[in-house]
Design a protein around this motif. Sequence first.
Motif, PDB file in Angstrom:
ATOM      1  N   SER A  51     -17.663   7.583   3.698  1.00 53.36           N
ATOM      2  CA  SER A  51     -17.594   8.405   4.994  1.00 53.36           C
ATOM      3  C   SER A  51     -18.452   9.568   5.111  1.00 53.36           C
ATOM      4  O   SER A  51     -18.442  10.740   4.469  1.00 53.36           O
ATOM      5  N   ASP A  89       0.874  -1.130   0.220  1.00 53.28           N
ATOM      6  CA  ASP A  89       0.211   0.174   0.235  1.00 53.28           C
ATOM      7  C   ASP A  89       0.836   1.210   0.064  1.00 53.28           C
ATOM      8  O   ASP A  89       0.542   2.190   0.657  1.00 53.28           O
ATOM      9  N   HIS A 102      -9.581   4.571  12.408  1.00 56.26           N
ATOM     10  CA  HIS A 102      -9.836   3.110  12.288  1.00 56.26           C
ATOM     11  C   HIS A 102      -9.313   2.445  11.342  1.00 56.26           C
ATOM     12  O   HIS A 102      -8.585   1.654  11.319  1.00 56.26           O
ATOM     13  N   GLU A 103      -9.251   3.200  10.172  1.00 59.31           N
ATOM     14  CA  GLU A 103      -8.451   2.586   8.848  1.00 59.31           C
ATOM     15  C   GLU A 103      -6.818   2.577   9.117  1.00 59.31           C
ATOM     16  O   GLU A 103      -6.265   1.378   8.761  1.00 59.31           O
ATOM     17  N   PHE A 104      -6.579   3.934   9.411  1.00 55.44           N
ATOM     18  CA  PHE A 104      -5.115   3.664   9.384  1.00 55.44           C
ATOM     19  C   PHE A 104      -4.088   3.598  10.986  1.00 55.44           C
ATOM     20  O   PHE A 104      -3.007   3.333  10.557  1.00 55.44           O
ATOM     21  N   ARG A 154     -12.417   4.223  -1.255  1.00 57.08           N
ATOM     22  CA  ARG A 154     -13.548   3.601  -0.384  1.00 57.08           C
ATOM     23  C   ARG A 154     -13.838   4.511   0.780  1.00 57.08           C
ATOM     24  O   ARG A 154     -15.257   4.296   0.911  1.00 57.08           O
ATOM     25  N   LEU A 155     -12.959   5.229   1.244  1.00 51.82           N
ATOM     26  CA  LEU A 155     -13.587   5.925   2.099  1.00 51.82           C
ATOM     27  C   LEU A 155     -14.234   7.048   1.769  1.00 51.82           C
ATOM     28  O   LEU A 155     -15.285   7.631   2.326  1.00 51.82           O
ATOM     29  N   TYR A 178     -13.144   7.741  10.868  1.00 55.89           N
ATOM     30  CA  TYR A 178     -13.041   6.702  10.084  1.00 55.89           C
ATOM     31  C   TYR A 178     -11.535   6.570   9.591  1.00 55.89           C
ATOM     32  O   TYR A 178     -10.926   5.511   9.528  1.00 55.89           O
ATOM     33  N   PHE A 179     -10.866   7.744   9.516  1.00 57.26           N
ATOM     34  CA  PHE A 179      -9.368   7.420   9.477  1.00 57.26           C
ATOM     35  C   PHE A 179      -8.670   6.689  10.381  1.00 57.26           C
ATOM     36  O   PHE A 179      -7.615   6.120  10.153  1.00 57.26           O
ATOM     37  N   ILE A 190      -7.700   2.942  -1.530  1.00 58.21           N
ATOM     38  CA  ILE A 190      -8.041   2.962  -0.044  1.00 58.21           C
ATOM     39  C   ILE A 190      -8.777   4.222   0.151  1.00 58.21           C
ATOM     40  O   ILE A 190     -10.026   4.186   0.858  1.00 58.21           O
ATOM     41  N   ARG A 244      -6.537  -0.371  11.916  1.00 56.07           N
ATOM     42  CA  ARG A 244      -6.419  -1.500  10.921  1.00 56.07           C
ATOM     43  C   ARG A 244      -5.176  -1.732  10.160  1.00 56.07           C
ATOM     44  O   ARG A 244      -4.637  -2.736  10.199  1.00 56.07           O
ATOM     45  N   ARG A 245      -4.617  -0.577   9.604  1.00 53.43           N
ATOM     46  CA  ARG A 245      -3.517  -0.575   8.614  1.00 53.43           C
ATOM     47  C   ARG A 245      -2.222  -0.346   9.452  1.00 53.43           C
ATOM     48  O   ARG A 245      -1.022  -0.791   9.057  1.00 53.43           O
TER      49      ARG A 245
END
Length: 396
Positions: free
Chosen positions: A23, A6, A36-38, A18-19, A33-34, A15, A41-42
Amino acid sequence: MPPEPDRSPWAVFLIFLRLGLTSFGGPVAHLGYFRHEFVARRRWLSERSYADLVALCQFLPGPASSQVGMALGLSRAGYGGALAAWAGFTLPSAALLILFALGLGSQGQLLPAGALHGLKVVAVAVVAQALWGMGRSLCPDVPRITFMAAAACAALLLPGVWVQVGIIGVAALAGMALLRPAPAAPEQAMPTAITRRAGSAWLALFFALLIGLPLLAAAVPSQPLALLDAFYRAGALVFGGGHVVLPLLQAEVVPPGWVGHDSFLAGYGAAQAVPGPLFTFAAFLGAAMTTAPSGWAGGLLCLAAIFLPSFLLVAGALPFWERLRQHAPAQAALAGVNAAVVGLLLAALYDPVWTAAIHTPKDFALALIALVALMAWKLPPWGVVLATGVAGWLLG
């Protein structure tokens, strides 16, 4: 160790696309959201580094969530990653709003008159919700409540873009003189590949455009140049995110007749129903222009112009943030500016949002129900917007 999959601009784009498609809920929700994602999760960055980045983007003028996204893309895949993150997060809502504007222009109105009025009514509830949330966090004491009230009165009594800029400047000076916010605890430094020399160059370009574009637009009669100047200034001078840019854009596009007042508020209401940043409202305005460029060309021009300052400021300020954030006078100035931002939002709630939408008891009742749905029932904003549009159509 093989390279992480990525770290290419294309991967970053997918990525954030999708957000950008999912969002909903405004800038505070976007930051959730950011995270949680970055972070969770990532694991692109630590919790403390993410908090540091959010603090930087809240300090700068412009849309904080979009700036956080640009900075994440920049740190992950360089300048191409910053562009990819912005495009993925922004283009879905921008495309929907341009299509909405084209429907208004080609068909007279894309929706029945009652539904369009419902979109204007729900804007009252959305701005009121933003005002309440920002006021509770940014005006916690008597001095900042006073700053807020003074800013609202000045904006209502002396309307105009540069008056609002002056309000922000005076609030910064008053904050440094009168406020003593509690010092922030030391935080983990956020690593960045941008050198101070490169950061200085980006900041110099930001100020060169801010000063030079109005002079060039005055000297060279050109509608594209006038739009570039107007939307660049709006993106460069607004503190507090999407809702606060409303009075700046209204003062730029409605008085000269570039966009009609009803179209402006209908587009602002429609902007609540799409995901992604509220600054994509600029794409609607560019597409709805009564003079060329309009349509897709005008929408993309205004969209790029309003977000360009955000990129320049993020790339320019990131190398200097660690020193600045520990500077007590800067923190005091920011506290004053944030209080004034709430005042500008309060003024915008009255004019143009309330004055153009609330004409009858039915309008007030519909706005009240929408506000309760947002604040008490915790329904998603896009659902409230759609339901209010349908209710406006039925009542109309």
